[in-house]
Design an enzyme around this catalytic site. Sequence first.
Site: not given
Ligand code: NHW
Ligand code: EN5
Length: 386
Positions: A4-5, A138-139, A146, A149, A386
């Site tokens: 995708f990317w 989020c999915v 699937k 995202a 945030l």
């Molecule tokens: S980062 C937090 C993202 N959310 C989570 O980690 C929650 C837990 N995970 C999930 O819900 C903050 C799923 O795993 C998600 C992926 C939904 C993450 N950003 O549907 P597929 C944000 O919200 C790519 C971007 O099969 P899935 C920032 C992955 O590399 N892409 O996967 C969001 C692959 O692409 P590839 C991500 O696990 C920024 C494709 O998704 C990603 O069911 C968004 C797979 O899709 C992520 N965090 O769902 C971009 N994680 O190229 C905004 C995975 O490798 C861009 N992928 O094939 C800008 C848009 C606006 C532009 C306006 C001008």
């Molecule tokens: C969109 N705005 O990894 C952001 N948290 O270090 C989305 N670790 O809490 C993306 N694994 O190190 C967010 N304890 C990406 C971050 C996802 C969440 C994440 C980490 C950040 C975290 C803790 C717990 C680890 C548990 C095992 C951690 C150690 C701290 C300790 C403090 C005192 C001195 C030694 C180290």
Amino acid sequence: RYAFWETQPVSQFDDQAAAAQEGPIDAPKTVADVRQEPYTLPKEFEWSTCDVNDTKTVEEIYQLLTFNYVEDDDNMFRFDYSQDFLKWALQPPGTRPEWVLGVRVASSGKLVGFITAVPARVRVRAAALAMVEINYLCVHKKLRAKRLAPVLIKEITRRVNLAGIWQAAYTAGVVLPKPVATATYWHRALQPKKLITVNFTRLAPRMTMARTIKLFKLPAEPVTPGLRPMEHRDIPQVVALLGVYLARFQIAPQFDGEDVAHYLLPIPGVVHSYVVEAEGGRLTDMLSFYTLPSTVINNAQHSKLAAAFQYYTVPAATPLAQLMGDALVLAHSTGHDVFNALDIFQNSEVLKTLKFGIGDGRLRYYLYNWRVPAELQPSDVGLVLL
Ligand code: NHW
Ligand code: EN5
């Protein structure tokens, strides 16, 4: 590889040659060029614009994120954004209702996918850009892998483009093409006993619990004279403080009075902001943090971890170490268990002294449709999402 990317206007890992050209990656477009129809979802799903002011809808978003949003690498903690936090984060000045985008199961109406955009003016080096910040992608766990995202990302991009906005900023823990900067999380224990109980951290070798508690003990009151909660009347001076301070960084937001009112006026349990008032009512510094708890995934004693995250801090008359030290005191006295900060801003200079320890999490910063000549250092970053 990134199926995708690789198709998106983002910096790619192999495009060093092109990287010389700072600026947009896509050819310029107009709103008239933007596709009018929503992208097609698999037939069992439908798009749903979500109204966060509707109590039932915000409850559905809260439930989706609480059970399916971001976890640490060992799946021990999962972010638990509160409903009040989401209402705050998703309605800054200039909010568009269609930018709070959900995917529902057509037959049941169950919310299973989510992504949001909020408008922001962000300066990247010399260029002040009208952008959106993308967050809360989020999915549902049962529908992962699937390719939903990419459809969510394309649809939010289309909806943002329809407003004439062509750039976005976003952060993620995962590596994607291609980070503009990579930051590291640091953690400062406020309630060490609880953090050890939930395995957030371990008792250091040759340390007792009693010595550990003493080591992290904080005063009951902040030390900076004139420190007080931010109020409405402070807005113009806070705009000025932030404007001067954030100008040092290569990537930073440009906040006007409305932005500052929205993002920094205190909201109990959500955002905590304090200013330092000198003689004559002049404000010299400010500090802020937000409340973002996590669910403790498998622990018999505790189900929630109360974390404070550093937000915008402006040291000027007060040294950063003292201001951050006061932020720790205030986060502790308002019931937080841990204070989290990134190594962005000038934080690297003070984290160790303030007894922060390095975390296992990284946060990558990304730009959509904007190229920078070279990767930035974390200390070049002045933006918090945030
Ligand atoms: S980062 C937090 C993202 N959310 C989570 O980690 C929650 C837990 N995970 C999930 O819900 C903050 C799923 O795993 C998600 C992926 C939904 C993450 N950003 O549907 P597929 C944000 O919200 C790519 C971007 O099969 P899935 C920032 C992955 O590399 N892409 O996967 C969001 C692959 O692409 P590839 C991500 O696990 C920024 C494709 O998704 C990603 O069911 C968004 C797979 O899709 C992520 N965090 O769902 C971009 N994680 O190229 C905004 C995975 O490798 C861009 N992928 O094939 C800008 C848009 C606006 C532009 C306006 C001008
Ligand atoms: C969109 N705005 O990894 C952001 N948290 O270090 C989305 N670790 O809490 C993306 N694994 O190190 C967010 N304890 C990406 C971050 C996802 C969440 C994440 C980490 C950040 C975290 C803790 C717990 C680890 C548990 C095992 C951690 C150690 C701290 C300790 C403090 C005192 C001195 C030694 C180290």
